[in-house]
Design an enzyme around this catalytic site. Structure first.
Site, PDB file in Angstrom:
ATOM      1  N   LYS A 214      -5.851   4.382   8.534  1.00 18.65           N
ATOM      2  CA  LYS A 214      -4.926   5.247   7.866  1.00 18.65           C
ATOM      3  C   LYS A 214      -5.125   6.517   7.860  1.00 18.65           C
ATOM      4  O   LYS A 214      -4.289   7.603   8.147  1.00 18.65           O
ATOM      5  CB  LYS A 214      -4.419   4.744   6.549  1.00 18.65           C
ATOM      6  CG  LYS A 214      -3.877   3.494   6.535  1.00 18.65           C
ATOM      7  CD  LYS A 214      -3.445   2.949   5.241  1.00 18.65           C
ATOM      8  CE  LYS A 214      -3.021   1.685   5.169  1.00 18.65           C
ATOM      9  NZ  LYS A 214      -2.295   1.126   3.845  1.00 18.65           N
TER      10      LYS A 214
ATOM     11  N   SER B 266       0.814  -1.302  -0.035  1.00 22.17           N
ATOM     12  CA  SER B 266       0.054  -0.256  -0.081  1.00 22.17           C
ATOM     13  C   SER B 266       0.759   1.149  -0.184  1.00 22.17           C
ATOM     14  O   SER B 266       0.130   2.385  -0.097  1.00 22.17           O
ATOM     15  CB  SER B 266      -0.857   0.178   1.183  1.00 22.17           C
ATOM     16  OG  SER B 266      -0.344   0.098   2.431  1.00 22.17           O
TER      17      SER B 266
END
Length: 365
Positions: A302, A257
């Protein structure tokens, strides 16, 4: 004993029993929470995250932070009390254990898989950044893995460069399977390869490979759930040679990611000026060799981690936008991106202050 006292005592004992059960009875859940966020333009553990040699670089200020998610380990057994607390906590997320560790995957297997994905994401980030800068990158198709007990074992090896299959040039990893499946199970297929050792030596000496080999393999029949077809037992991938040295130094991080943020960090260091204009930008997203940005897991964690660190803008994969927009941390703008070009365009608006033009995530996007 008075009835009221007996009732209170019984209720207390029952509550104690329920609490004990909640503490000692495991439940099949795991927990996700915001993890560390690291500025790809800065240092981590005393050394630059992005290291470039053999090419002029430029100082970069501001932040292009990659973000992470913490998860409980595969062998951790959450109890009911912890699960309930996690469900109630705003910044944590409790998910079924199999979501993070499917098919009984062990901690070691998960760590290895994440390390491999992280390594691949770094390579793709390098390719995407250089292509965005019109810097040529040499690429070729390689044997990525050889499955034990299949016809290719002992004949092909990881890192071998596949030049042709049955005389047809191989240009993309997908070409290999297409050419092999033109044969019937039990028929021979012929590979022309550059052995991995020869390819490595040629790269170090900056010369063209001088040795090729012709390998004949008798195909077997597939035994998976798909249509029966000829196989040799390999997976193909892509390898690259870069015109200068690029190294990404970031330990204890896994998964794919961070690809987008690595690519943007490299682009910033290889160009004059500052992509962010000194602003604090964080983000996430996988990236492929063409610069396409893909979705990731744990987007809610996140965004929280990024805002806690000080981010004002968050580059969000388009496919994660709807989920991320359900609960946006105060003071954080979610910017929708689908490619590295989208991200570069958004950063141009951010550094110029023209933020009204930013493509923002919405609950329906």
């Amino acid at each position: 004993m008075p009835r009221r006292t007996a009732t209170m005592l019984a209720s207390t004992l029952m509550l104690i029993a329920l609490l004990c059960a909640g503490v000692f009875i495991p439940v099949p859940y795991s927990e996700m929470s915001p993890g560390p966020t690291v500025n790809t333009l800065g240092e981590h553990n005393g050394e630059p995250v992005l290291q470039i040699s053999g090419r002029k670089t430029y100082p970069a200020t501001g932040n292009l932070n990659m973000t992470t998610v913490r998860v409980t380990s595969a062998d951790y057994r959450m109890n009911l009390v912890e699960a309930v607390y996690g469900w109630l906590a705003h910044d944590n997320k409790v998910v079924p254990h199999d979501t993070l560790y499917p098919d009984g995957k062990t901690e070691e297997q998960s760590t290895q898989e994440n390390a491999e994905e992280f390594s691949q994401s770094q390579e793709s980030a390098k390719v995407a950044a250089l292509k965005a800068l019109d810097i040529p990158v040499r690429s070729w198709v390689i044997v990525s893995t050889v499955v034990k007990g299949t016809p290719a074992e002992g004949k092909l090896h990881a890192g071998d460069v596949i030049k042709t299959v049955d005389g047809t040039a191989v240009k993309e990893p997908g070409d290999v399977a297409k050419l092999v499946t033109k044969r019937k199970p039990g028929q021979d297929v012929v590979f022309t390869i550059v052995p991995a050792k020869e390819q490595t030596a040629a790269e170090k000496e900056r010369r063209a490979p001088a040795k090729t080999e012709t390998i004949t393999i008798r195909t077997a029949r597939s035994d998976d759930s798909g249509a029966r077809r000829a196989i040799v037992g390999i997976s193909a991938g892509t390898d690259h040679t870069f015109p200068f040295g690029i190294d990404i130094k970031l330990a204890d991080v896994g998964g794919p990611s961070a690809g987008l943020m690595f690519a943007l960090g490299l682009y910033d260091k290889l160009t004059p000026g500052n992509l962010t204009g000194g602003k604090f930008v964080a983000g996430t997203g996988t990236i492929d060799d063409t610069g396409k940005v893909g979705p990731i897991g744990g987007i809610e964690m996140k965004t929280v981690g990024a805002r806690e660190k000080g981010a004002r803008y968050f580059l969000t994969p388009a496919e994660n936008c709807a989920t991320a927009a359900r609960d946006v941390p105060d003071g954080l703008t979610l910017v929708k991106v689908g490619t590295i070009d989208d991200a570069l365009g958004a950063l141009k608006d951010i550094r110029s202050g023209d933020t009204a033009r930013l493509p923002q995530c919405t609950a329906g996007s």
